[in-house]
Design a protein around this motif. Structure first.
Motif, mmCIF file in Angstrom:
data_model
loop_
_atom_site.group_PDB
_atom_site.id
_atom_site.type_symbol
_atom_site.label_atom_id
_atom_site.label_comp_id
_atom_site.label_asym_id
_atom_site.label_seq_id
_atom_site.Cartn_x
_atom_site.Cartn_y
_atom_site.Cartn_z
ATOM 1 N N TYR A 4 -39.003 31.982 -46.449
ATOM 2 C CA TYR A 4 -40.070 31.341 -47.218
ATOM 3 C C TYR A 4 -40.542 30.072 -46.516
ATOM 4 O O TYR A 4 -41.751 29.840 -46.391
ATOM 5 C CB TYR A 4 -39.554 31.019 -48.628
ATOM 6 N N ILE A 5 -39.619 29.260 -46.040
ATOM 7 C CA ILE A 5 -39.985 28.016 -45.351
ATOM 8 C C ILE A 5 -40.747 28.332 -44.061
ATOM 9 O O ILE A 5 -41.760 27.690 -43.760
ATOM 10 C CB ILE A 5 -38.726 27.168 -45.080
ATOM 11 N N PHE A 6 -40.282 29.325 -43.313
ATOM 12 C CA PHE A 6 -40.972 29.700 -42.072
ATOM 13 C C PHE A 6 -42.387 30.181 -42.358
ATOM 14 O O PHE A 6 -43.332 29.818 -41.653
ATOM 15 C CB PHE A 6 -40.174 30.784 -41.334
ATOM 16 N N ARG A 7 -42.544 31.009 -43.386
ATOM 17 C CA ARG A 7 -43.869 31.513 -43.733
ATOM 18 C C ARG A 7 -44.788 30.381 -44.183
ATOM 19 O O ARG A 7 -45.974 30.374 -43.860
ATOM 20 C CB ARG A 7 -43.757 32.586 -44.812
ATOM 21 N N MET A 8 -44.266 29.408 -44.923
ATOM 22 C CA MET A 8 -45.092 28.273 -45.352
ATOM 23 C C MET A 8 -45.484 27.399 -44.169
ATOM 24 O O MET A 8 -46.607 26.902 -44.107
ATOM 25 C CB MET A 8 -44.372 27.445 -46.416
ATOM 26 N N ILE A 9 -44.568 27.199 -43.237
ATOM 27 C CA ILE A 9 -44.908 26.425 -42.033
ATOM 28 C C ILE A 9 -46.001 27.149 -41.249
ATOM 29 O O ILE A 9 -46.963 26.521 -40.783
ATOM 30 C CB ILE A 9 -43.652 26.186 -41.166
ATOM 31 N N LEU A 10 -45.870 28.460 -41.127
ATOM 32 C CA LEU A 10 -46.881 29.242 -40.405
ATOM 33 C C LEU A 10 -48.233 29.172 -41.106
ATOM 34 O O LEU A 10 -49.269 28.970 -40.459
ATOM 35 C CB LEU A 10 -46.413 30.690 -40.280
ATOM 36 N N GLN A 11 -48.257 29.298 -42.429
ATOM 37 C CA GLN A 11 -49.510 29.192 -43.176
ATOM 38 C C GLN A 11 -50.091 27.787 -43.079
ATOM 39 O O GLN A 11 -51.308 27.623 -43.006
ATOM 40 C CB GLN A 11 -49.312 29.585 -44.634
ATOM 41 N N THR A 12 -49.256 26.771 -43.078
ATOM 42 C CA THR A 12 -49.742 25.397 -42.929
ATOM 43 C C THR A 12 -50.407 25.210 -41.570
ATOM 44 O O THR A 12 -51.457 24.562 -41.470
ATOM 45 C CB THR A 12 -48.574 24.403 -43.098
ATOM 46 N N ILE A 13 -49.829 25.804 -40.542
ATOM 47 C CA ILE A 13 -50.435 25.721 -39.207
ATOM 48 C C ILE A 13 -51.789 26.420 -39.194
ATOM 49 O O ILE A 13 -52.774 25.870 -38.671
ATOM 50 C CB ILE A 13 -49.483 26.316 -38.146
ATOM 51 N N PHE A 14 -51.870 27.615 -39.780
ATOM 52 C CA PHE A 14 -53.141 28.345 -39.802
ATOM 53 C C PHE A 14 -54.205 27.589 -40.594
ATOM 54 O O PHE A 14 -55.349 27.478 -40.155
ATOM 55 C CB PHE A 14 -52.968 29.751 -40.373
ATOM 56 N N VAL A 15 -53.845 27.052 -41.750
ATOM 57 C CA VAL A 15 -54.817 26.302 -42.554
ATOM 58 C C VAL A 15 -55.228 25.029 -41.821
ATOM 59 O O VAL A 15 -56.406 24.666 -41.795
ATOM 60 C CB VAL A 15 -54.254 25.995 -43.960
ATOM 61 N N GLY A 16 -54.276 24.354 -41.191
ATOM 62 C CA GLY A 16 -54.607 23.156 -40.423
ATOM 63 C C GLY A 16 -55.563 23.445 -39.278
ATOM 64 O O GLY A 16 -56.503 22.685 -39.017
ATOM 65 N N LEU A 17 -55.335 24.548 -38.579
ATOM 66 C CA LEU A 17 -56.245 24.931 -37.497
ATOM 67 C C LEU A 17 -57.636 25.269 -38.023
ATOM 68 O O LEU A 17 -58.647 24.934 -37.396
ATOM 69 C CB LEU A 17 -55.667 26.112 -36.711
ATOM 70 N N LEU A 18 -57.694 25.923 -39.179
ATOM 71 C CA LEU A 18 -59.003 26.235 -39.760
ATOM 72 C C LEU A 18 -59.730 24.968 -40.195
ATOM 73 O O LEU A 18 -60.949 24.846 -40.003
ATOM 74 C CB LEU A 18 -58.842 27.194 -40.941
ATOM 75 N N VAL A 19 -59.001 24.016 -40.780
ATOM 76 C CA VAL A 19 -59.624 22.743 -41.165
ATOM 77 C C VAL A 19 -60.148 22.026 -39.919
ATOM 78 O O VAL A 19 -61.261 21.506 -39.910
ATOM 79 C CB VAL A 19 -58.630 21.856 -41.945
ATOM 80 N N TYR A 20 -59.341 22.012 -38.864
ATOM 81 C CA TYR A 20 -59.783 21.366 -37.627
ATOM 82 C C TYR A 20 -61.022 22.069 -37.072
ATOM 83 O O TYR A 20 -61.993 21.414 -36.694
ATOM 84 C CB TYR A 20 -58.667 21.389 -36.583
ATOM 85 N N PHE A 21 -60.984 23.393 -37.027
ATOM 86 C CA PHE A 21 -62.090 24.149 -36.453
ATOM 87 C C PHE A 21 -63.389 23.922 -37.229
ATOM 88 O O PHE A 21 -64.445 23.749 -36.632
ATOM 89 C CB PHE A 21 -61.743 25.640 -36.436
ATOM 90 N N PHE A 22 -63.318 23.899 -38.553
ATOM 91 C CA PHE A 22 -64.539 23.773 -39.345
ATOM 92 C C PHE A 22 -64.992 22.328 -39.539
ATOM 93 O O PHE A 22 -66.078 22.097 -40.047
ATOM 94 C CB PHE A 22 -64.381 24.472 -40.693
ATOM 95 N N ASN A 23 -64.183 21.347 -39.123
ATOM 96 C CA ASN A 23 -64.594 19.951 -39.198
ATOM 97 C C ASN A 23 -64.849 19.343 -37.818
ATOM 98 O O ASN A 23 -65.121 18.145 -37.712
ATOM 99 C CB ASN A 23 -63.537 19.106 -39.920
ATOM 100 N N ALA A 24 -64.766 20.142 -36.769
ATOM 101 C CA ALA A 24 -65.023 19.644 -35.422
ATOM 102 C C ALA A 24 -66.517 19.762 -35.105
ATOM 103 O O ALA A 24 -67.207 20.645 -35.604
ATOM 104 C CB ALA A 24 -64.206 20.437 -34.408
ATOM 105 N N ASP A 25 -66.978 18.836 -34.260
ATOM 106 C CA ASP A 25 -68.380 18.914 -33.853
ATOM 107 C C ASP A 25 -68.514 19.860 -32.664
ATOM 108 O O ASP A 25 -67.577 20.577 -32.319
ATOM 109 C CB ASP A 25 -68.937 17.519 -33.549
#
Length: 128
Positions: A4-25
């Motif tokens: 469960y912890i590994f899956r949450m860390i992986l999902q946090t990484i994916f969501v973080g990358l999506l936030v970065y991608f959609f907020n980058a110029d």
């Protein structure tokens, strides 16, 4: 618990990358902005805490073909092609898993609502 912890860390990484991608110029420089999509990703990340408790969010993908036929063969050429077949199968399964994690990160609240609705429907149907 570790899974469960590994899956949450992986999902946090994916969501973080999506936030970065959609907020980058256009130069891929991060400029955080509160927008509808950023709020949606935040809600989706919060919904992951409940989604990750389920064993399978999506059906598991396993692209297995004629592996039994390859195991029965005595020809070394066929065994080598069987090894290559399994390596290709693992690559497809890995790619499918990444796509499913990204879909889960993007559509988390919708998947959670569908899952809760489906579970409540199945429980009410079993009571009858």
């Amino acid at each position: 618990m570790a899974r469960y912890i590994f899956r949450m860390i992986l999902q946090t990484i994916f969501v973080g990358l999506l936030v970065y991608f959609f907020n980058a110029d256009s130069n891929m420089v991060f400029h955080f902005q509160w927008g509808v999509f950023t709020i949606w990703l935040l809600i989706s990340w919060i919904s992951q805490f409940w989604l990750m408790k389920y064993d399978r969010i999506f059906p598991s993908f396993s692209f297995q073909g004629s592996e039994d036929t390859l195991k029965k063969a005595d020809n070394p050429t066929v065994v080598t092609s069987g090894t290559q077949y399994r390596l290709g199968q693992d690559q497809i399964n890995f790619g499918a898993a990444i796509v499913l994690y990204i879909l889960s990160a993007l559509l988390g609240p919708i998947i959670l609502l569908v899952r809760i609705g489906l579970d409540s429907y199945l429980r009410s149907r079993d009571r009858k």
